[in-house]
Scaffold this active site. Structure first.
Site, mmCIF file in Angstrom:
data_model
loop_
_atom_site.group_PDB
_atom_site.id
_atom_site.type_symbol
_atom_site.label_atom_id
_atom_site.label_comp_id
_atom_site.label_asym_id
_atom_site.label_seq_id
_atom_site.Cartn_x
_atom_site.Cartn_y
_atom_site.Cartn_z
ATOM 1 N N SER A 14 0.830 -1.215 0.000
ATOM 2 C CA SER A 14 0.000 0.000 0.000
ATOM 3 C C SER A 14 0.866 1.267 0.000
ATOM 4 O O SER A 14 0.509 2.265 -0.635
ATOM 5 C CB SER A 14 -0.979 -0.002 1.174
ATOM 6 O OG SER A 14 -0.302 0.148 2.400
ATOM 7 N N ASN A 15 2.001 1.235 0.693
ATOM 8 C CA ASN A 15 2.901 2.398 0.621
ATOM 9 C C ASN A 15 3.508 2.535 -0.763
ATOM 10 O O ASN A 15 3.669 3.642 -1.277
ATOM 11 C CB ASN A 15 3.987 2.283 1.688
ATOM 12 C CG ASN A 15 3.510 2.760 3.039
ATOM 13 O OD1 ASN A 15 3.290 3.952 3.239
ATOM 14 N ND2 ASN A 15 3.300 1.823 3.957
ATOM 15 N N ARG A 67 22.667 -14.203 1.636
ATOM 16 C CA ARG A 67 22.049 -12.867 1.620
ATOM 17 C C ARG A 67 22.813 -11.914 0.712
ATOM 18 O O ARG A 67 22.238 -11.060 0.042
ATOM 19 C CB ARG A 67 22.002 -12.295 3.039
ATOM 20 C CG ARG A 67 21.025 -13.025 3.933
ATOM 21 C CD ARG A 67 21.223 -12.613 5.382
ATOM 22 N NE ARG A 67 20.844 -11.223 5.615
ATOM 23 C CZ ARG A 67 21.241 -10.506 6.653
ATOM 24 N NH1 ARG A 67 22.068 -11.026 7.543
ATOM 25 N NH2 ARG A 67 20.852 -9.263 6.810
ATOM 26 N N LEU A 95 18.814 -5.786 5.841
ATOM 27 C CA LEU A 95 19.811 -5.606 4.782
ATOM 28 C C LEU A 95 21.217 -5.692 5.368
ATOM 29 O O LEU A 95 21.461 -5.270 6.503
ATOM 30 C CB LEU A 95 19.599 -4.244 4.121
ATOM 31 C CG LEU A 95 18.257 -4.109 3.393
ATOM 32 C CD1 LEU A 95 17.950 -2.656 3.085
ATOM 33 C CD2 LEU A 95 18.256 -4.942 2.108
ATOM 34 N N HIS A 111 8.504 3.471 8.657
ATOM 35 C CA HIS A 111 8.346 2.623 9.840
ATOM 36 C C HIS A 111 7.098 3.066 10.605
ATOM 37 O O HIS A 111 6.896 4.273 10.800
ATOM 38 C CB HIS A 111 9.585 2.731 10.734
ATOM 39 C CG HIS A 111 9.514 1.839 11.928
ATOM 40 N ND1 HIS A 111 9.699 0.475 11.849
ATOM 41 C CD2 HIS A 111 9.231 2.119 13.226
ATOM 42 C CE1 HIS A 111 9.547 -0.053 13.053
ATOM 43 N NE2 HIS A 111 9.263 0.917 13.905
ATOM 44 N N GLU A 144 22.994 1.346 8.987
ATOM 45 C CA GLU A 144 23.239 -0.074 9.282
ATOM 46 C C GLU A 144 22.427 -0.586 10.466
ATOM 47 O O GLU A 144 22.157 -1.776 10.550
ATOM 48 C CB GLU A 144 24.740 -0.307 9.492
ATOM 49 C CG GLU A 144 25.485 -0.257 8.168
ATOM 50 C CD GLU A 144 26.950 -0.571 8.305
ATOM 51 O OE1 GLU A 144 27.314 -1.370 9.189
ATOM 52 O OE2 GLU A 144 27.736 0.006 7.547
ATOM 53 N N GLU A 176 0.952 7.143 6.915
ATOM 54 C CA GLU A 176 2.112 6.667 6.146
ATOM 55 C C GLU A 176 1.958 7.045 4.680
ATOM 56 O O GLU A 176 2.903 7.480 4.016
ATOM 57 C CB GLU A 176 2.245 5.143 6.270
ATOM 58 C CG GLU A 176 2.610 4.663 7.657
ATOM 59 C CD GLU A 176 2.776 3.145 7.715
ATOM 60 O OE1 GLU A 176 3.260 2.552 6.746
ATOM 61 O OE2 GLU A 176 2.412 2.553 8.756
HETATM 62 C C1 GRF Z 1 3.855 -0.530 6.752
HETATM 63 O O1 GRF Z 1 3.176 -0.386 7.963
HETATM 64 C C2 GRF Z 1 5.245 0.024 6.858
HETATM 65 O O2 GRF Z 1 5.334 1.093 7.734
HETATM 66 C C3 GRF Z 1 6.031 -1.131 7.379
HETATM 67 O O3 GRF Z 1 5.473 -2.273 6.776
HETATM 68 C C4 GRF Z 1 4.121 -1.994 6.416
HETATM 69 C C5 GRF Z 1 4.015 -2.263 4.961
HETATM 70 O O4 GRF Z 1 2.698 -2.112 4.491
HETATM 71 N N1 GRF Z 1 7.440 -0.977 7.112
HETATM 72 P P1 GRF Z 1 2.448 -1.982 2.943
HETATM 73 O O5 GRF Z 1 3.048 -3.232 2.295
HETATM 74 O O6 GRF Z 1 3.098 -0.738 2.470
HETATM 75 O O7 GRF Z 1 0.956 -1.945 2.786
#
Ligand code: GRF
Length: 209
Positions: A14-15, A67, A95, A111, A144, A176
């Site tokens: 969604s972000n 990795r 990472l 975050h 890091e 977000e």
């Molecule tokens: C979000 O809450 C973001 O802050 C976190 O993981 C979630 C990802 O959600 N890092 P989406 O995949 O962007 O919907």
């Protein structure tokens, strides 16, 4: 020229969608060049394809425990797409220092807490358990240390007496989707960053960028 940006996802996206949507505006200073997922079945992949964005699956499972090799493949894909900026958007793998150093200063993360509070997972449940009155989300540059690094933008919401983990998560997610595109725009256009660790206002929603 627009800043070519790669987005790394692992799931819902969604972000990612909010960034793609913002980047579709004519004056937005960044363009989304590629979306990369480490999970072949991440729902966000279909969304990115629907928007016509170049999509690549680089499954960590294919690299076993290596990795470094997995991240090298991601790095190559980003560079082949001429990316100069990376946005982590629900990318659920830590990472290595190799990758972080390669993209230092050019890799953003979102975050779901007001950092430095509640690094790591289950932030909404932990915020409720701690009894905080204000919660929110943070966009920061990736360093890091997990969920650290210079803060680019934050947005806050009051925690309501009848909030559940789900209701709080929903409200924070809406924030977000506002601050990530704003933070990427500031970053891409080279606007000076605000003083670190500063939430400028506690009005809901507040956006600092
Ligand atoms: C979000 O809450 C973001 O802050 C976190 O993981 C979630 C990802 O959600 N890092 P989406 O995949 O962007 O919907």
């Amino acid at each position: 020229m627009k800043t070519r940006t790669g987005i790394l996802i692992s799931g819902r996206g969604s972000n990612m969608a909010s960034l793609i949507h913002a980047a579709g505006q004519p004056n937005y200073p960044a363009e989304i060049a590629i979306v990369i997922s480490n999970h072949p079945d991440a729902p966000g992949l279909a969304i990115a394809r629907k928007y016509g964005i170049c999509v690549e699956v680089i499954a960590n499972a294919a690299y076993g425990g290596d990795r470094g090799a997995h991240e090298a493949a991601i790095d190559t894909a980003l560079r082949n797409a001429d990316c100069t900026t990376v946005c982590l958007a629900g990318y659920m793998r830590l990472l290595t220092p190799f990758f972080v150093r390669r993209w230092e200063g050019s890799m953003l993360n979102i975050h779901p807490s007001l950092l430095p509070a509640f690094r790591g997972l289950n932030t909404h449940a932990r915020a409720l358990a701690a009894g905080v009155k204000i919660h929110g989300c943070t966009v920061h540059l990736v360093t890091e240390m997990m969920d650290e690094g210079p803060i680019l933008a934050q947005a806050a919401t009051p925690v309501l007496p009848d909030d559940t983990e789900a209701s709080l998560a929903e409200r924070v997610l809406a924030l977000e989707h506002k601050i990530y595109p704003t933070a990427l725009a500031c970053h891409a256009s080279g606007k000076p960053l605000p003083p670190p660790n500063k939430v400028r206002s506690l009005i809901n929603p507040c956006i600092s960028c």
